[in-house]
Design a protein around this motif. Structure first.
Motif, short mmCIF file in Angstrom:
data_model
loop_
_atom_site.label_atom_id
_atom_site.label_comp_id
_atom_site.label_asym_id
_atom_site.label_seq_id
_atom_site.Cartn_x
_atom_site.Cartn_y
_atom_site.Cartn_z
N PRO A 1 0.80 -1.24 0.00
CA PRO A 1 0.00 0.00 0.00
C PRO A 1 0.83 1.28 0.00
O PRO A 1 0.32 2.34 -0.36
CB PRO A 1 -0.82 -0.12 1.29
CG PRO A 1 0.02 -0.98 2.18
CD PRO A 1 0.66 -1.98 1.27
N GLU A 2 2.10 1.18 0.40
CA GLU A 2 2.94 2.38 0.47
C GLU A 2 3.72 2.64 -0.82
O GLU A 2 4.59 3.51 -0.85
CB GLU A 2 3.93 2.24 1.64
CG GLU A 2 3.27 2.07 3.00
CD GLU A 2 2.34 3.23 3.33
OE1 GLU A 2 2.73 4.39 3.08
OE2 GLU A 2 1.22 2.97 3.82
N SER A 3 3.42 1.90 -1.87
CA SER A 3 4.13 2.09 -3.14
C SER A 3 4.03 3.54 -3.60
O SER A 3 2.95 4.14 -3.56
CB SER A 3 3.56 1.17 -4.21
OG SER A 3 3.77 -0.19 -3.87
N ARG A 4 5.16 4.08 -4.04
CA ARG A 4 5.21 5.48 -4.44
C ARG A 4 5.43 5.67 -5.95
O ARG A 4 5.13 6.72 -6.48
CB ARG A 4 6.30 6.22 -3.67
CG ARG A 4 6.02 6.27 -2.17
CD ARG A 4 7.09 7.01 -1.41
NE ARG A 4 6.78 7.04 0.02
CZ ARG A 4 6.02 7.96 0.60
NH1 ARG A 4 5.49 8.93 -0.14
NH2 ARG A 4 5.79 7.93 1.90
N ARG A 5 6.00 4.65 -6.59
CA ARG A 5 6.23 4.75 -8.03
C ARG A 5 5.66 3.51 -8.72
O ARG A 5 5.86 2.39 -8.25
CB ARG A 5 7.72 4.88 -8.35
CG ARG A 5 8.29 6.22 -7.92
CD ARG A 5 9.69 6.43 -8.45
NE ARG A 5 10.20 7.75 -8.13
CZ ARG A 5 11.34 8.25 -8.56
NH1 ARG A 5 12.11 7.52 -9.37
NH2 ARG A 5 11.73 9.46 -8.22
N LYS B 1 -6.22 3.85 -5.05
CA LYS B 1 -5.78 2.73 -4.21
C LYS B 1 -4.39 2.94 -3.60
O LYS B 1 -4.03 2.26 -2.64
CB LYS B 1 -5.78 1.44 -5.03
CG LYS B 1 -7.14 1.07 -5.63
CD LYS B 1 -8.19 0.81 -4.55
CE LYS B 1 -7.97 -0.52 -3.86
NZ LYS B 1 -9.10 -0.87 -2.96
N PHE B 2 -3.63 3.85 -4.17
CA PHE B 2 -2.28 4.13 -3.67
C PHE B 2 -2.17 5.63 -3.34
O PHE B 2 -1.69 6.41 -4.16
CB PHE B 2 -1.21 3.72 -4.68
CG PHE B 2 -1.15 2.25 -4.96
CD1 PHE B 2 -0.36 1.41 -4.19
CD2 PHE B 2 -1.91 1.70 -5.99
CE1 PHE B 2 -0.32 0.04 -4.44
CE2 PHE B 2 -1.87 0.34 -6.26
CZ PHE B 2 -1.08 -0.50 -5.47
N PRO B 3 -2.62 6.03 -2.17
CA PRO B 3 -2.69 7.47 -1.84
C PRO B 3 -1.33 8.16 -1.77
O PRO B 3 -1.27 9.39 -1.86
CB PRO B 3 -3.38 7.48 -0.48
CG PRO B 3 -3.16 6.11 0.08
CD PRO B 3 -3.15 5.19 -1.09
#
Length: 292
Positions: free
Chosen positions: A62-66, A92-94
């Motif tokens: 959930p913490e994916s940034r790229r 889904k990926f804030p």
């Protein structure tokens, strides 16, 4: 976690990115130097498949940034479907910071300026564009499906719509015969477009593509050696005078020598390093450790 359809490729700078395969293969798939997607038939994956994978990944990462959208042709998707994918990813990926994909010049040119802006507003921020060469002769010989002028138009169109563009160049693509023309014409395109990033690779013909490349070249192809590659790199850097900052990298695993810097401030330092490397050939990356 995700069941990728192999082979799976992404740019080196996306090594830590989460990847979603929204298309499989490449809709063009005719570049004679590229063996990446020859085992695949181009397909556009269904929304249900893509949504399921986004849902799954959002639970585990959930913490994916790229995020990188694969395979080689995500931009070929209809604009509205691409917006649907981008919007759902952002939902889904804030913490998402960047979504990127490969982009062929023809796919950029086929999108209207309005569609490109809509995609950018939906979250698509970066294109990886294979320039390969600025020489129309070489582009035709390697069946790139583009000309120097269409590449310039595509890069400028993408920048006008707000995208970051990272462009790839292939040293040695014209062999010894067209080496100077390859570099000079490529520098001309880079000066005309000032990509945010430029990366160089060095041509390596794998067994599965070698015969096709040599046949399509339509004349004897004389490969460059490591010294020639350094000459091409020096000539490229000398001829580059972009009108905006360009981050330049020649550190791809296919290259014999690593070079890097930012134009214009690091131009002289890069040229000095090339002179140093020429005097110290033992610093060359061993052939066994290179890969295209």
């Amino acid at each position: 976690m995700l069941n990728y359809d192999q082979p799976l490729y992404r740019p080196p700078s996306e090594a830590r990115s989460l990847i979603f395969q929204v298309t499989l293969g490449c809709s063009f798939n005719k570049c004679s130097f590229c063996n990446m997607y020859r085992t695949k038939e181009y397909q556009e994956r269904s929304w249900d498949e893509i949504k399921m994978e986004i849902d799954l990944a959002s639970k585990h990462l959930p913490e994916s940034r790229r995020i990188f959208l694969a395979d080689g042709d995500a931009l070929n998707l209809p604009t509205e479907k691409m917006i649907q994918i981008l919007s759902y990813i952002r939902q889904k990926f804030p913490n998402i910071e960047r979504i990127s994909c490969y982009a062929m010049p023809k796919n950029i040119l086929e999108k209207s300026p309005e569609d490109l802006k809509k995609l950018h507003e939906a979250g698509l921020e970066m294109f990886y564009i294979g320039i390969e060469s600025g020489s129309d002769i070489i582009l035709k010989k390697v069946t790139k499906g583009a000309t120097g002028q269409t590449i310039i138009k595509a890069c400028q169109k993408a920048k006008d719509a707000g995208y970051i563009i990272s462009c790839m160049i292939i040293l040695g693509l014209g062999g010894k015969t067209y080496s100077r023309q390859h570099v000079e014409d490529t520098a001309r395109i880079l000066n005309a477009t000032s990509p945010h990033y430029v990366g160089t690779l060095t041509l390596h013909l794998e067994e599965g593509i070698r015969d096709e490349f040599l046949t399509k070249f339509k004349e004897p192809f004389i490969p460059i050696d490591d010294s020639d590659a350094l000459d091409e790199l020096e000539m490229l850097i000398r001829n580059m005078n972009p009108n905006a900052p360009v981050i330049f990298r020649a550190n791809h695993g296919s290259n014999a020598y690593p070079i890097g810097g930012t134009f214009p401030q690091d131009k002289e330092a890069m040229l000095q390093k090339i002179s140093y490397l020429r005097e110290h050939p033992q610093l060359c990356r061993p052939v066994g450790l290179r890969g295209f």
